[in-house]
Design a protein around this motif. Structure first.
Motif, PDB file in Angstrom:
ATOM      1  N   LEU A 126      87.485  43.320  37.310  1.00 44.51           N
ATOM      2  CA  LEU A 126      86.408  42.688  38.073  1.00 44.51           C
ATOM      3  C   LEU A 126      85.218  42.357  37.175  1.00 44.51           C
ATOM      4  N   ARG A 127      84.941  43.218  36.231  1.00 41.21           N
ATOM      5  CA  ARG A 127      83.848  42.942  35.283  1.00 41.21           C
ATOM      6  C   ARG A 127      84.132  41.635  34.537  1.00 41.21           C
TER       7      ARG A 127
ATOM      8  N   GLU B 151      77.612  41.629  42.979  1.00 42.79           N
ATOM      9  CA  GLU B 151      77.586  42.790  43.874  1.00 42.79           C
ATOM     10  C   GLU B 151      78.198  42.506  45.235  1.00 42.79           C
ATOM     11  N   VAL B 152      78.430  41.228  45.554  1.00 42.90           N
ATOM     12  CA  VAL B 152      79.130  40.887  46.801  1.00 42.90           C
ATOM     13  C   VAL B 152      80.498  41.573  46.849  1.00 42.90           C
TER      14      VAL B 152
ATOM     15  N   PHE C 204      86.298  53.574  38.605  1.00 44.02           N
ATOM     16  CA  PHE C 204      86.059  52.150  38.797  1.00 44.02           C
ATOM     17  C   PHE C 204      84.654  51.781  38.333  1.00 44.02           C
ATOM     18  N   PHE C 205      83.643  52.514  38.822  1.00 40.27           N
ATOM     19  CA  PHE C 205      82.265  52.175  38.480  1.00 40.27           C
ATOM     20  C   PHE C 205      81.976  52.434  37.010  1.00 40.27           C
ATOM     21  N   GLU C 206      82.601  53.441  36.440  1.00 44.88           N
ATOM     22  CA  GLU C 206      82.439  53.680  35.001  1.00 44.88           C
ATOM     23  C   GLU C 206      82.894  52.467  34.208  1.00 44.88           C
TER      24      GLU C 206
ATOM     25  N   ASP D 103      75.558  50.330  32.692  1.00 39.99           N
ATOM     26  CA  ASP D 103      74.465  49.376  32.892  1.00 39.99           C
ATOM     27  C   ASP D 103      74.322  48.993  34.367  1.00 39.99           C
ATOM     28  N   ALA D 104      74.358  49.975  35.266  1.00 39.08           N
ATOM     29  CA  ALA D 104      74.192  49.697  36.698  1.00 39.08           C
ATOM     30  C   ALA D 104      72.760  49.270  36.986  1.00 39.08           C
TER      31      ALA D 104
END
Length: 281
Positions: A103-104, A213-214, A229-231, A237-238
């Motif tokens: 996704l990134r 972010e959608v 996932f978020f890592e 850089d959140a």
């Protein structure tokens, strides 16, 4: 088998082996598994315009080079969409990290305008995508205001809550910075994620370009993709205002669920509005 589907299969040189087998899901469209002498395919039957939008979205996701699995569109003709069949498998330990990385990469594909060259649909709801240069204006004019109006017109949203949503939408420029428009899946709830032996796969998109972010907010709306996932996605850089963005970008799908499925989603809409309102500029 329907004669029009037979013609589509013949044009693809596919010889059916047995009948269409209904697949799970399919709340909006009918979805089938079909074995053929040339291999299995997935067949979807729905309104032709919605299927054309889905086919366009799948092709855009495949062309992005994001590294996630996206089924190949074999044909879209009228009420039929025929695509590559993906065999689900058990979710593996590394899948959440791979999804975050994919996704990134997808969201790194950016453009100058928010929107898409064509309108499509999110579920049965028409999704207007006429491009706008400013993401705040797009979110207001193409997403929040039309859905709030539609829900109010069907007596699913009272005038007071509609006014709060309109005020929230009018206030976006006070806190949400404009940004390049990322390529999005557009309807990335857990049911539109499929885990295969080749890795995570994306299905049933409602593609357009907007804030990244959608997709993240949709993933967290009915569950959580997990820390791995978020890592992988944030890579340390959140954005500091992610919680407020999460609440904002959950409002559109909640309004859409309210419109499609009724009053059981009204509480979710109210809570999302309160969360956005609770932050001080």
């Amino acid at each position: 088998m329907d004669a029009s589907l037979e013609r589509v299969l013949t044009s693809l040189s596919l010889t059916p082996r047995g009948e269409l087998r209904p697949m799970s899901g399919g709340d909006i469209a009918a979805v089938y598994w079909l074995d053929t002498d040339q291999g299995a395919v997935v067949v979807k039957r729905d309104d032709g315009q919605r299927l054309a939008g889905e086919a366009d979205g799948l092709e855009a996701l495949r062309a992005s080079g994001c590294g996630l699995i996206v089924p190949e569109v074999l044909a879209q003709a009228g009420e039929w969409l025929v695509m590559e069949a993906l065999q689900p498998s058990r979710r593996e330990a590394g899948d959440a990290f791979a999804l975050g990385q994919g996704l990134r990469t997808l969201h790194a594909d950016t453009g100058d305008a928010h929107g898409w060259p064509h309108d499509n649909a999110c579920g049965r709801t028409p999704q207007p995508n006429a491009p706008l240069a400013d993401g705040r204006v797009f979110q207001r004019q193409r997403r929040l205001l039309p859905l709030a109006a539609a829900c109010h017109e069907r007596c699913l949203l009272d005038a007071a809550l509609r006014q709060r949503i309109e005020t929230l939408a009018d206030d976006l420029e006070s806190w949400l910075p404009d940004a390049p428009a990322s390529l999005l899946h557009g309807d990335l709830w857990s049911g539109n994620l499929l885990y295969t032996s080749r890795g995570p796969a994306l299905i049933d998109p409602a593609v357009y370009r907007h804030y990244p972010e959608v997709d993240l907010a949709m993933l967290t709306l009915f569950g959580s993709p997990g820390e791995a996932f978020f890592e992988a996605y944030w890579n340390g850089d959140a954005p500091a205002d992610w919680p407020r963005r999460e609440a904002l970008f959950q409002l559109y799908p909640l309004l859409n669920h309210l419109l499609l499925f009724g009053g059981g989603y009204l509480g979710g809409v109210e809570r999302a509005v309160v969360r956005v309102e609770s932050y001080q500029d």
